[in-house]
Design an enzyme around this catalytic site. Structure first.
Site, PDB file in Angstrom:
ATOM      1  CG  PHE A 156      -2.180   0.787   1.069  1.00 48.42           C
ATOM      2  CD1 PHE A 156      -2.856   0.875  -0.123  1.00 48.42           C
ATOM      3  CD2 PHE A 156      -2.680   1.486   2.165  1.00 48.42           C
ATOM      4  CE1 PHE A 156      -4.009   1.642  -0.251  1.00 48.42           C
ATOM      5  CE2 PHE A 156      -3.832   2.256   2.060  1.00 48.42           C
ATOM      6  CZ  PHE A 156      -4.497   2.334   0.842  1.00 48.42           C
ATOM      7  N   GLY A 157       1.831   1.242  -0.931  1.00 52.38           N
ATOM      8  CA  GLY A 157       2.698   2.409  -1.112  1.00 52.38           C
ATOM      9  C   GLY A 157       2.055   3.429  -2.043  1.00 52.38           C
ATOM     10  NE  ARG A 158       6.437   6.892  -4.186  1.00 55.58           N
ATOM     11  CZ  ARG A 158       7.563   6.599  -3.522  1.00 55.58           C
ATOM     12  NH1 ARG A 158       7.810   7.158  -2.367  1.00 55.58           N
ATOM     13  NH2 ARG A 158       8.431   5.749  -4.028  1.00 55.58           N
ATOM     14  CB  ILE A 159       2.015   2.651  -7.472  1.00 55.68           C
ATOM     15  CG1 ILE A 159       3.239   3.430  -7.996  1.00 55.68           C
ATOM     16  CG2 ILE A 159       1.179   2.120  -8.636  1.00 55.68           C
ATOM     17  CD1 ILE A 159       4.275   2.594  -8.730  1.00 55.68           C
ATOM     18  CB  THR A 240       1.181  -2.670 -12.547  1.00 54.70           C
ATOM     19  OG1 THR A 240       0.798  -2.369 -11.197  1.00 54.70           O
ATOM     20  CG2 THR A 240      -0.039  -2.716 -13.432  1.00 54.70           C
ATOM     21  NE  ARG A 242      10.783  -4.327 -11.306  1.00 54.95           N
ATOM     22  CZ  ARG A 242      10.370  -3.141 -11.728  1.00 54.95           C
ATOM     23  NH1 ARG A 242       9.146  -2.996 -12.225  1.00 54.95           N
ATOM     24  NH2 ARG A 242      11.175  -2.092 -11.671  1.00 54.95           N
ATOM     25  CD  GLU A 271       9.107  -7.303 -17.815  1.00 52.03           C
ATOM     26  OE1 GLU A 271       8.107  -7.632 -17.155  1.00 52.03           O
ATOM     27  OE2 GLU A 271       9.388  -6.133 -18.095  1.00 52.03           O
ATOM     28  CG  HIS A 289       7.475  -3.229 -17.771  1.00 48.79           C
ATOM     29  ND1 HIS A 289       8.462  -3.969 -17.147  1.00 48.79           N
ATOM     30  CD2 HIS A 289       7.216  -2.202 -16.923  1.00 48.79           C
ATOM     31  CE1 HIS A 289       8.770  -3.418 -15.989  1.00 48.79           C
ATOM     32  NE2 HIS A 289       8.030  -2.345 -15.829  1.00 48.79           N
ATOM     33  N   GLY A 291       3.522   0.500 -17.626  1.00 49.25           N
ATOM     34  CA  GLY A 291       3.122   1.277 -16.450  1.00 49.25           C
ATOM     35  C   GLY A 291       3.445   2.759 -16.522  1.00 49.25           C
TER      36      GLY A 291
HETATM   37  C1  DGY Z   1       9.887   1.198 -12.816  1.00 52.15           C
HETATM   38  O1  DGY Z   1      10.169   2.394 -12.907  1.00 52.15           O
HETATM   39  O2  DGY Z   1      10.301   0.491 -11.905  1.00 52.15           O
HETATM   40  C2  DGY Z   1       8.969   0.623 -13.834  1.00 52.15           C
HETATM   41  O3  DGY Z   1       8.977  -0.747 -13.846  1.00 52.15           O
HETATM   42  C3  DGY Z   1       9.222   1.169 -15.213  1.00 52.15           C
HETATM   43  O4  DGY Z   1       8.762   2.468 -15.159  1.00 52.15           O
END
Ligand code: DGY
Length: 323
Positions: A156-159, A240, A242, A271, A289, A291
């Site tokens: 539950f971090g920033r993203i 999204t 790893r 990947e 990938h 994101g």
């Molecule tokens: C990151 O920055 O870690 C992403 O996987 C690519 O933006």
């Protein structure tokens, strides 16, 4: 005074490359061909700063090259599991990353995959392209309603918080989460979020599970066969974070045998070599990938690297130092 020498491992957005050329004696990679381990070693020996990205494996072997000139590694990416951090520390190298600037775009992709998986968007797109659409009918390609459902966030971090905001305020979703280092109660309350006792509880309760933990040994195959079996048959898994957080073989089995309804993946184990098992499945949405892949964000990521190395060369502490 001579400008510091910096080596960039991949092609960057033009605006940032122009800034690099102004400020530094820079070696760009306009051909955008990944550098070999030997080329990375040579870069550490000849440049003051190496600017790799998340697909460059900066191993202990590379970092241990003798006669290094480099003092800082400015990673283009928020994740830095591509760099052996302990080895970098041993070698006295400063390492920085690029947090904050990709938060919203990565959360957008997680939300996109959630919607794609729930509403069977990839399947629909393929059907139309393949000329197999025979017209509207009441029972065609029925997916699942997203609004009002429960979103489970592992990490539950920033993203994850940005995704929670979009899901909660935009789609009326209930947010549950696990995180060994939860944010402040104010943030949790602002999202009316509930912390689960453990991952198992979250997997059992969520309609959608989205992964937001770092990669690396500590989280490798966090989502395995046993845990996938705890998810609801109507649930969807979104990754999204790893690729190696999920055991691909187990996920393919879960999708094939319908232990879960679907998955949306932006990252993969090994990947860009994807397990061919995924390609045979209709109930998985696959993205390469993407994101942080917006013009604005990639420019901002490059600028963040520049800010970090500028601080370092000015004798200050870089804001995003991770080692
Ligand atoms: C990151 O920055 O870690 C992403 O996987 C690519 O933006």
């Amino acid at each position: 005074m001579n400008k510091p020498k910096v080596i960039v491992t991949r092609k960057w957005p033009a605006a940032v490359e122009a800034r690099l050329q102004e400020l530094y004696d820079v070696q760009l990679n306009t051909a955008d061909i990944p550098m070999t381990a030997d080329a990375l070693k040579a870069a550490l020996q000849t440049a003051d700063a190496l600017l790799p990205t998340v697909t460059d494996a900066i191993t202990a072997d590379i970092l241990g090259v003798p006669n290094k000139r480099a003092k800082i590694i400015g990673n283009f990416g928020v994740g830095y599991n591509n760099i052996d951090i302990e080895a970098a520390k041993r070698e006295g190298l400063v390492v920085t990353n690029t947090p904050h600037v990709l938060t919203d775009c990565t959360a957008d992709i997680a939300m996109l995959l959630l919607l794609m998986s729930a509403r069977r968007a990839s399947e629909g797109d393929r059907l139309v392209r393949n000329g197999q659409w025979t017209g509207w009918r009441p029972t065609h390609l029925l997916g699942q309603k997203v609004t009002g459902k429960t979103l489970g966030l592992i990490g539950f971090g920033r993203i994850a918080q940005a995704m929670a905001r979009k899901a909660h305020h935009g789609f009326g979703m209930k947010v549950i989460f696990t995180d060994p280092y939860p944010p402040s109660q104010e943030i949790i309350d602002g999202l009316q979020a509930t912390q689960c006792a453990n991952v198992e509880e979250l997997l059992t309760d969520a309609n959608f599970v989205s992964l937001h933990c770092p990669g690396g040994e500590a989280t490798k195959h966090l989502i395995n066969e046993q845990r996938l079996k705890l998810m609801r048959p109507s649930a969807h898994l979104i990754n999204t974070a790893r690729g190696d957080v999920v055991d691909s073989k187990a996920l393919i089995k879960a999708l094939k045998e319908h232990w879960i309804a679907g998955a949306g993946l932006d990252v993969f184990e090994g990947e860009p070599n994807i397990d061919p098992g995924f390609l045979e499945l209709d109930n998985v949405a696959l993205l390469p990938h993407l994101g942080s892949a917006t013009e604005e964000t990639r420019v901002a990521m490059g600028n963040r690297v520049l800010d970090n190395i500028a601080a370092f060369f000015a004798g200050q502490e870089p804001e995003d130092r991770v080692a």
